[in-house]
Design a protein around this motif. Sequence first.
Motif, short mmCIF file in Angstrom:
data_model
loop_
_atom_site.label_atom_id
_atom_site.label_comp_id
_atom_site.label_asym_id
_atom_site.label_seq_id
_atom_site.Cartn_x
_atom_site.Cartn_y
_atom_site.Cartn_z
N ARG A 1 -0.77 -4.44 -41.92
CA ARG A 1 -2.08 -4.96 -42.32
C ARG A 1 -2.03 -6.46 -42.56
NH1 ARG A 1 -4.94 -2.13 -46.98
NH2 ARG A 1 -3.00 -2.69 -48.00
N SER A 2 -0.90 -6.93 -43.12
CA SER A 2 -0.77 -8.35 -43.39
C SER A 2 -0.72 -9.13 -42.07
CB SER A 2 0.50 -8.60 -44.20
OG SER A 2 0.69 -9.96 -44.40
N GLU B 1 -1.94 -8.16 -39.24
CA GLU B 1 -3.27 -8.07 -38.62
C GLU B 1 -4.22 -9.08 -39.27
OE1 GLU B 1 -5.08 -4.15 -38.77
OE2 GLU B 1 -7.01 -5.15 -38.71
N ALA B 2 -4.13 -9.17 -40.60
CA ALA B 2 -5.00 -10.12 -41.30
C ALA B 2 -4.72 -11.54 -40.83
CB ALA B 2 -4.78 -10.01 -42.81
N ASP C 1 -11.71 -7.96 -43.81
CA ASP C 1 -10.42 -7.53 -43.25
C ASP C 1 -9.28 -8.41 -43.75
OD1 ASP C 1 -11.75 -5.61 -41.92
OD2 ASP C 1 -11.85 -6.69 -40.01
N GLU D 1 -8.58 -7.74 -47.41
CA GLU D 1 -7.93 -6.46 -47.64
C GLU D 1 -6.49 -6.49 -47.16
OE1 GLU D 1 -9.56 -3.22 -45.50
OE2 GLU D 1 -8.37 -1.74 -46.57
N GLY D 2 -6.25 -7.12 -46.01
CA GLY D 2 -4.93 -7.05 -45.40
C GLY D 2 -3.92 -7.99 -46.02
N ASP E 1 4.58 -5.88 -42.79
CA ASP E 1 3.44 -5.06 -43.16
C ASP E 1 2.37 -5.22 -42.07
OD1 ASP E 1 2.06 -3.52 -45.36
OD2 ASP E 1 0.63 -5.14 -45.02
#
Lengths: 481, 213
Positions: free
Chosen positions: A154-155, A157-158, A233, A236-237, A152
């Motif tokens: 976003r994950s 990136e987080a 961030d 959310e991620g 994922d």
Amino acid sequence: MDQLQAYWPLYPELALVIGAMALLMLGVFRPEGEREAEVIGWLAIGVLGLAAWFVLQQPAGTQQLFGGAFVVDAFARFMKVLTFAAAAVALLLSFDYLRQAKALKFEYPVLALLATAGMGMMISANDLIALYVGLELQSLALYVMAAMRRDDVRSSEAGLKYFVLGALSSGMLLYGASLIYGFTGSTSFTSIAAAAAQPGAGQNIGLIVGLVFLLVGIAFKVSAVPFHMWTPDVYEGAPTPVTAFFASAPKVAAMALFMRVALASFAGIKPQWQQVVTALAIASMALGAFAAIGQSNIKRLLAYSAIGNIGYALIGLAAGSPEGVRGVIIYLVIYIAMTLGAFACVLAMRRSDGMVEEIDSLSGLAQNNLGMATVLAILLFSLAGIPPLAGFFAKFYVFAAAVKEGMWALAIIGVLASVVGAYYYVRIVKIMFFDEPRERFASIQPKAGLVMGVMGLYILLYVVWPAPLVEAAGTAAKSLF
Amino acid sequence: MTLAPAFFYLFAFVTVAAGFMVIAAKNPVHAVLFLILAFFNAAGLFVLLGAEFLAMILVVVYVGAVAVLFLFVVMMLDVDFAELRAGFMKNAPLGAFIGLILLAELVLVVGFQMVRPGALAAPSAPIPAPGSGITNAEAIGRVLYTKYVYYFQGAGLILLVAMIGAIVLTLRHKEGVKRQSIAAQVARGKKTAIDVVQVAPGAAIVPPARASQ
């Protein structure tokens, strides 16, 4: 045997670490699968329970180990039980979600256990090296947990953002620690406290610059403004149950560390760190209140809410009195209950095609699922600080402590910020109860429902019998002075 | 006794020369090899100072791990060094400025030592005097596993988390990958390994089908 008994104060952390390694071996040598991962998750919750039991069995009073690097007092015991309980609830919430996301791996509970062991080390740290080792153990495990869903974007990136900014904050913390060591000649909090209590320590520029850098590093970990940038961030991620974990246990440990550093080792130069903590508190409350208004994603909203809540908790620390610390401890307990309950509700926001995180999708929830809407409304009213819910008392104790120390301005800013904050909390209640109903959510899983119900009841009924928490927090706070 | 200064000048000269060659070498692989040479000579300098533990660590960690990692990266990534070098003159003033700051700091540190020799004389775990029969690796071991055992174990846990993390984030179980199975290899005997095939003149060899491992 005598040797083993000498390490009695270390048993909770030893239980976590040995449990984590045993579960790791179990996970590696058993056939991989989701059922096995869930069994290991339940065992991890058992290990957390065992560690909490060890903490409760410890005798009253203060014990030290390793030449004073590891200290167990009433404060450490209280914070450890709270941390372990929060970690266990966050783990409990994670199984169903991660199974649906096809990300349930046995390493997840193992990393959570190791992170919790790091938190225990942070809470008991009485030395700059012990502080850093505990903090790094905790943070490194959390970075991996944030990036757990590696497919994922976003994950990932987080995880990366958290890692880079966490490394930066570690660097600042170490720079401060090296300056403090250089100007006091010791890494032990006891010796640093003696050096800071000497006349003229308040004019020692090196010591104060070191203190500020150290506090900056810790402020990163509690996500106080202006060191909060990673929080929205990452919240959310990261997968939602991981976010629930981030918002609960590590915050307790980092606040406990903050309090011990400020009160146990720098009590001699209190006016110096009081300024820093006051500035952090005001900035966090203001940003938490205003930045959350424009959010449409509920996880981002809860991130800003976490920033604001840390600001309120810091008011109690800024007061720097036993009442203030008691206020912070009560605040943390109630905040953890509210946050875990709120995240259980976020985890229940699930439709047949996956998770939804938009606040608008809660529209008209009261007509589809009155129970969940009621619980979420209770939690949100409590976060807004409306009596007679627990959130009101949490704020009351820290504001009262600030007023008692003559910090009127800080208390008034806090009240104003919570009025602004009430707007966005109550807006969600309005969306749930008065807007047009949308598509129903899938039925709530029993674990999330249980957490929701327990936390909602606690927040609602806290007012009936507050004495045990207030007394325990008072005892814990006294041991720091 | 005159041998030690001679070795000092030898090691010091080679270290500086190799350090210069690291930035002057055209070929990045050569630059990394010069870096390794510099590390070895710095380790020699440490031995001359009586810090043999530090010398060993320098060789094991910097040469054994870091420099080899550099070599891997230089060889695997297609970095255009000519392009990187093009910006050299543009950034030279900045580099010179940072070099000057470092030089000033070194002068301050050394000067401070000369002005107040006692300033750094209060280590929490003093190094045993030379001739006491305790090497400095032994001296470090004595405090590392007693006084500092808590931090040592904590650092070990951090490395464990790093290892678990690296595996969780990168390991993928692919289907259809052939893996070495030592037990299966050892268990191969005449029956499973050799086929006797009768080949008719002019015909092709058709091996009998065998269950794949």
